[in-house]
Scaffold this motif. Structure first.
Motif, short mmCIF file in Angstrom:
data_model
loop_
_atom_site.label_atom_id
_atom_site.label_comp_id
_atom_site.label_asym_id
_atom_site.label_seq_id
_atom_site.Cartn_x
_atom_site.Cartn_y
_atom_site.Cartn_z
N HIS A 278 39.17 20.14 -25.94
CA HIS A 278 39.95 20.75 -24.86
C HIS A 278 41.09 21.53 -25.50
O HIS A 278 42.06 20.93 -26.00
N LEU A 279 40.96 22.84 -25.53
CA LEU A 279 41.89 23.69 -26.28
C LEU A 279 43.34 23.63 -25.79
O LEU A 279 44.26 23.60 -26.61
N PRO A 280 43.62 23.59 -24.47
CA PRO A 280 45.02 23.50 -24.06
C PRO A 280 45.72 22.22 -24.53
O PRO A 280 46.93 22.21 -24.74
N THR A 281 44.97 21.14 -24.72
CA THR A 281 45.54 19.90 -25.24
C THR A 281 45.67 19.97 -26.76
O THR A 281 46.66 19.52 -27.33
N ALA A 282 44.67 20.56 -27.41
CA ALA A 282 44.67 20.65 -28.88
C ALA A 282 45.70 21.65 -29.39
O ALA A 282 46.37 21.40 -30.39
N LEU A 283 45.80 22.78 -28.71
CA LEU A 283 46.67 23.88 -29.15
C LEU A 283 47.47 24.41 -27.97
O LEU A 283 47.19 25.50 -27.45
N ARG B 124 36.69 31.04 -37.07
CA ARG B 124 36.32 29.65 -37.37
C ARG B 124 37.53 28.97 -38.01
O ARG B 124 38.08 29.48 -39.00
N VAL B 125 37.96 27.86 -37.45
CA VAL B 125 39.11 27.12 -37.97
C VAL B 125 38.79 25.64 -38.09
O VAL B 125 37.94 25.12 -37.38
N THR B 126 39.46 24.99 -39.02
CA THR B 126 39.44 23.54 -39.11
C THR B 126 40.85 23.11 -38.77
O THR B 126 41.81 23.53 -39.42
N GLN B 127 40.98 22.31 -37.73
CA GLN B 127 42.25 22.04 -37.10
C GLN B 127 42.43 20.54 -36.84
O GLN B 127 41.49 19.87 -36.45
#
Length: 107
Positions: free
Chosen positions: A26-31, A92-95
């Motif tokens: 979930h991108l809004p929570t991750a970033l 592509r990212v590792t986050q």
């Protein structure tokens, strides 16, 4: 991956996931990306909406490891492909993502 992070604790403060586990992020929570002050969604130029990285919604990823922060929070080391608003570009990212942003992927 963790060659420079010795861990003599039991249980360990990190765990490699091999093979990587398919997850949904979930991108809004991750970033989280708060809107700039004085701007609304309608005041952002179309070129930015189209060409900027889209950090809304959920995207598939691969969970490569779990790591624990010094205050106790668990983070997943996740590889994801971020796409631009128009879908033409990708990165592509590792986050590191908080555990709350990561769910097992269906199928």
């Amino acid at each position: 991956m963790f060659e420079e992070w010795p861990d003599s604790f039991d249980p360990p403060l990190r765990r490699v996931i091999d093979p990587p586990l398919p997850v949904a992020v979930h991108l809004p929570t991750a970033l989280p990306t708060p809107a700039p002050k004085g701007f609304g969604q309608n005041k952002i130029a179309m070129r930015i909406k189209a060409g900027g990285i889209d950090l809304m919604g959920t995207t598939p990823g691969l969970l490569r490891a779990w790591v624990r922060a010094s205050e106790g929070t668990w983070f997943g080391l996740v590889e994801v492909v971020l796409r631009t608003g128009n879908g033409r570009g990708r990165l592509r990212v590792t986050q590191l993502c908080p555990a709350a942003a990561i769910r097992p992927r269906d199928g």
